[in-house]
Motif scaffolding. Structure first.
Motif, mmCIF file in Angstrom:
data_model
loop_
_atom_site.group_PDB
_atom_site.id
_atom_site.type_symbol
_atom_site.label_atom_id
_atom_site.label_comp_id
_atom_site.label_asym_id
_atom_site.label_seq_id
_atom_site.Cartn_x
_atom_site.Cartn_y
_atom_site.Cartn_z
ATOM 1 N N TYR A 186 0.826 -1.219 0.000
ATOM 2 C CA TYR A 186 0.000 0.000 0.000
ATOM 3 C C TYR A 186 0.859 1.267 0.000
ATOM 4 N N LYS A 187 0.667 2.115 -1.000
ATOM 5 C CA LYS A 187 1.303 3.440 -1.133
ATOM 6 C C LYS A 187 2.807 3.399 -1.435
ATOM 7 N N ASP A 224 3.548 5.110 -4.771
ATOM 8 C CA ASP A 224 3.417 6.578 -4.671
ATOM 9 C C ASP A 224 4.638 7.182 -3.985
ATOM 10 N N ILE A 225 5.064 6.538 -2.889
ATOM 11 C CA ILE A 225 6.223 7.063 -2.143
ATOM 12 C C ILE A 225 7.464 7.012 -3.043
ATOM 13 N N GLN A 238 3.925 16.566 0.613
ATOM 14 C CA GLN A 238 3.370 15.275 0.172
ATOM 15 C C GLN A 238 3.379 14.229 1.287
ATOM 16 N N VAL A 242 0.824 11.145 1.988
ATOM 17 C CA VAL A 242 0.995 9.769 1.494
ATOM 18 C C VAL A 242 1.611 8.916 2.602
ATOM 19 N N TYR A 243 2.569 9.501 3.332
ATOM 20 C CA TYR A 243 3.202 8.786 4.437
ATOM 21 C C TYR A 243 2.201 8.516 5.553
ATOM 22 N N ALA A 278 -0.951 7.972 5.185
ATOM 23 C CA ALA A 278 -1.749 6.816 4.739
ATOM 24 C C ALA A 278 -0.940 5.526 4.916
ATOM 25 N N PHE A 279 0.361 5.586 4.588
ATOM 26 C CA PHE A 279 1.237 4.412 4.738
ATOM 27 C C PHE A 279 1.311 3.982 6.210
#
Length: 819
Positions: free
Chosen positions: A101-102, A105-106, A140, A143-144, A146-147
């Motif tokens: 997951y993510k 993106d990261i 940003q 995103v982290y 969410a991670f």
């Protein structure tokens, strides 16, 4: 079928030593990007921009490694997805999406950041602007978040999948990470669990780099505000996720078959068999374990030795009135603790001098060893706040902590775990051995919290004065009597420095009180909010004090780059649903040394003492006499008198009244909080155009106190007093007798002669600005030799038999030399 075989074949290839990535998978950073390894730079301000390049080069190198790690994590994702739709899936689509997951993106965020930063560092120019890249990176961080929110589930899913699928287990145990381009290692093998932890680690690393960059970026550089903004966002993000992540786990299972996790660990001082012992305490999901490091041969793997454990199902906190009286704790007098601080500061100065002069590493190591021994002694002997753990089957264990904050943290962490359905158990010797053996690998606190363990390039903290206004608080469910205390760290442990008044029977207290707190290399400010308890039956048997209830607590970092120095900066600290509003600003010690003579010669603050006494036709200024009289009347038994800060607005009101020769000043004094009166007296001496013991005599006082022969020292120190102008001498002797009377009440007010000397020494005796310029280059040097000597001078006179002005002036025996 062909597609299925191809996908499975590719998974097998990953398990081999495979370097080439599948088309379409992420690629490593572009070619030709070489960089300098980060090194500890010289602290010369002129090399700030060169240091900036070094910081960036080192960060870029670590960013390449991080991208390679993310790439290795993503490598099996595509073939795993391909097999998911076949008749022989390794994992389901949902499992794949949960574990990875993510990550994509990261990866993309950091790849873009790296590609933008690399050419700027390669074609380096001093004016190069790159703050916007860090600001974008910080923006940003969602995103982290969410991670992080998914992190535990990702780990648990990966673990379950490994247990149920042999092929996935092989993949997750040995992922291949490419080595940096200029490295000899072509790749390293890393577990999936270790790689999944990397993003959590990365935000902390990026935040540290922002600290370093700001340190070496001139304030007028266009990057400065952008980096400040990025740092603020990163710090807020870190503090918001710190409580959510608990990545460490053991192979040991609880009696209910669940995985036992480490929740918290740290070094605490235990009172065992009447003596203080440093222990490493580990709080797991179902048990608290107290251990000590075994002594092992050099180079051997260190291990813990379990001293005791208590299952959380058996652990109880007794109410204060129920607990047994505490065994007699041997407390070290405050002056001995202060003496030790001075010794440590002096050794720090010597280390800095040795390094500056390129001294021998053996000499530096010897000094560092001595510093560690002294700091260890301080760490062991300074805590006094009792924290008792009781086993319902009989035995109690007593720790001594330096701060109510820590006590509350440990208590809350344990009580939160106790809300779950826990079972009592007894560990077999093998289980205990396995659990204790896991502690070394799992611990989150590796080093004893002393400054000699810190790297040279870590922030030395702030030295000077922190001005804090505690405005108000919201979020209380019902009316209560509320107050706040402020704590700052000093020499590895926390000290309470200020306390607001109690705001009675309210859900929205409005304190609006300002405090000035002296910092000694401090890096954190803590705010604790209490409900005042007036019930005399609730006495803590450990220290005979009424226990006030902590309603909330929070902490802010005192980053030298981020704490404002000119204007007030307002902030909100959130604690257990309660929001406390406060403002702060900072005055460095070199700024506080500057004495600005008053433009208003009719006042008393900032006006020469001889002018004031002549105008008043007095021997001792009226302000000194009145403040001393009030403190002796109702403040002499106040705990921490002269050490605890008074409310700054009250102090300013008193200052204005004395300056205006206000007739109501006596009424104001009788109504005012006693700490504000003590603060006004200290402020008066601090704002004198020159210190009470004069600029001219300062070097001679420094030489006199350093004399070894008692007779020579006595002659010199008395001669120096005799050389003071009469108004200075009479005022000094008046103050001296007052401070001695305060110290007579030490059992009640906790203010020893040494404590008072520490508070007043640097105020009455300071180098002139010309003298001090050379001393103020090193932050860690400030609280060292000069301040030690200033304290020792005042302590010498405080410990001396009574000194009479007439006797002193009459006795000119032995003296022929002028100063």
């Amino acid at each position: 079928m062909e597609e299925e075989e191809e996908a499975i074949g590719y998974l097998d290839k990953i398990l081999e030593d495979e370097e080439d990535s599948e088309p379409g998978t992420p690629t490593s950073p572009g070619p030709g990007c070489t960089f300098l390894a980060s090194k500890k730079g010289e602290r010369d301000a002129g090399k700030g921009l060169e240091m900036r390049k070094l910081v960036l080069s080192g960060f870029l190198a670590s960013e390449e490694i991080y991208i390679n790690q993310l790439e290795a994590l993503l490598l099996p994702m595509k073939p795993l997805k391909a097999t998911a739709t076949t008749s022989q899936p390794v994992l389901t689509i949902q499992q794949i999406e949960t574990i990875f997951y993510k990550i994509q993106d990261i990866y993309e965020i950091h790849k873009e950041f790296y590609d933008s930063l690399c050419p700027k560092v390669q074609q380096w120019e001093s004016k190069v602007a790159l703050g916007h890249l860090f600001q974008k990176l910080a923006s940003q961080l969602g995103v982290y978040k969410a991670f992080v929110d998914n992190y535990k589930v990702a780990l648990e899913t990966a673990e379950k999948c490994s247990q149920s699928n042999n092929q996935f287990q092989k993949i997750s145990e040995e992922l291949k990470v490419k080595g940096p381009k200029d490295s000899k290692e072509s790749h390293t093998s890393v577990t999936m669990e270790a790689l999944l932890y990397k993003p959590i680690d990365r935000v902390t690393r990026s935040t540290l780099v922002l600290h370093d960059l700001l340190k070496h970026t001139p304030a007028d550089h266009p990057d400065y505000p952008l980096l400040q903004d990025a740092l603020r966002i990163s710090q807020n993000f870190l503090s918001s996720i710190n409580e959510d992540i608990d990545p460490r786990r053991t192979a040991v299972t609880t009696p209910k078959g669940e995985t036992r996790q480490l929740v918290k660990d740290g070094f605490l001082v235990e009172l065992s068999e009447g003596s203080r012992k440093l222990r490493h305490v580990f709080l797991f999901t179902d048990v608290v374990l107290c251990a000590k490091l075994k002594k092992t041969a050099v180079g051997k793997h260190q291990q813990y030795d379990c001293k005791w454990y208590v299952p959380l199902a058996d652990l109880v906190f007794l109410a204060p009135e129920e607990s047994e009286p505490c065994p007699q704790v041997h407390t070290i007098p405050d002056h001995e603790l202060e003496d030790m601080k001075m010794k440590i500061s002096a050794i720090k100065s010597e280390v800095q001098k040795e390094k500056a002069g390129k001294g021998q590493s053996r000499a530096i190591e010897r000094l560092k060893k001595k510093m560690f021994e002294n700091e260890f002694w301080l760490l062991l002997n300074s805590p006094t706040i009792p924290f008792r753990i009781h086993n319902r089957n009989g035995k109690s264990y007593l720790f001594l902590l330096s701060s109510d904050y820590e006590r509350s943290e440990w208590r809350e962490a344990i009580q939160k775990l106790q809300k779950k359905d826990l079972q009592a158990f007894v560990l077999s010797s093998v289980e205990l051995q396995v659990l204790t053996g896991s502690c070394f690998k799992l611990r989150t606190v590796h080093n004893i919290p002393v400054t000699s363990n810190k790297d040279d390039d870590e922030s030395p903290g702030l030295y000077g004065f922190l001005h804090v206004i505690v405005h108000s608080a919201k979020g209380f469910k019902q009316s209560a009597n509320l107050y706040c205390t402020l704590e700052v760290d000093s020499f590895g442990y926390f000290v309470s420095k200020a306390k607001t008044r109690v705001f009675r029977d309210t859900t929205e207290p409005q304190w609006n009180e300002e405090f000035e707190i002296e910092l000694e290399g401090s890096q954190s400010l803590r705010v604790l909010c209490y409900e005042k308890c007036y019930d005399k039956t609730k006495l803590n048997k450990d220290n005979n004090e009424i226990v006030d209830k902590i309603m909330g607590k929070g902490q802010v970092q005192l980053d030298p780059q981020a704490v404002p120095t000119k204007n007030w900066h307002m902030d909100v600290i959130e604690m257990n649903g309660i929001k406390v509003e406060f403002s702060m600003k900072f005055t460095s010690r070199d700024m506080s040394l500057k004495r600005t003579p008053s433009k208003k010669q009719t006042g008393v603050f900032g006006v020469k003492i001889s002018v004031v006494t002549k105008r008043e036709r007095s021997k001792v200024p009226y302000i000194v006499r009145q403040c001393v009289e009030e403190v002796e009347k109702r403040g002499i038994e106040e705990v921490g008198i002269y050490r605890i800060s008074g409310v700054a607005t009250d102090i300013q009101a008193l200052k204005a009244a004395f300056d205006a020769n206000n007739k109501d000043v006596l009424v104001m004094l009788s109504d005012m909080d006693i700490n504000a009166i003590a603060g006004t007296l200290k402020l008066y001496f601090r704002e004198l155009p020159e210190p009470l013991l004069t600029d001219r005599l300062y070097p001679a006082f420094m030489e006199g106190i350093a004399l070894s022969d008692p007779a020579a020292k006595e002659n010199c120190m008395m001669h120096l007093l005799r050389s003071l102008p009469d108004p200075n001498l009479i005022t000094f002797l008046f103050l001296l007798e007052h401070l001695k009377r305060v110290a007579e009440k030490e059992p009640i007010n906790k203010m020893s002669l040494h404590n008072l000397a520490t508070v007043f020494g640097p105020t009455l005796l300071r180098p002139s600005e010309v003298e001090s310029k050379g001393h103020l280059t090193l932050a860690s040097d400030i609280w060292s030799h000069d301040v030690m000597a200033q304290v020792q001078v005042l302590l010498y006179y405080l410990q001396h038999p009574p000194i009479s002005f007439a006797e002193l002036k009459r006795n000119t025996l032995y003296f022929s030399t002028d100063v």
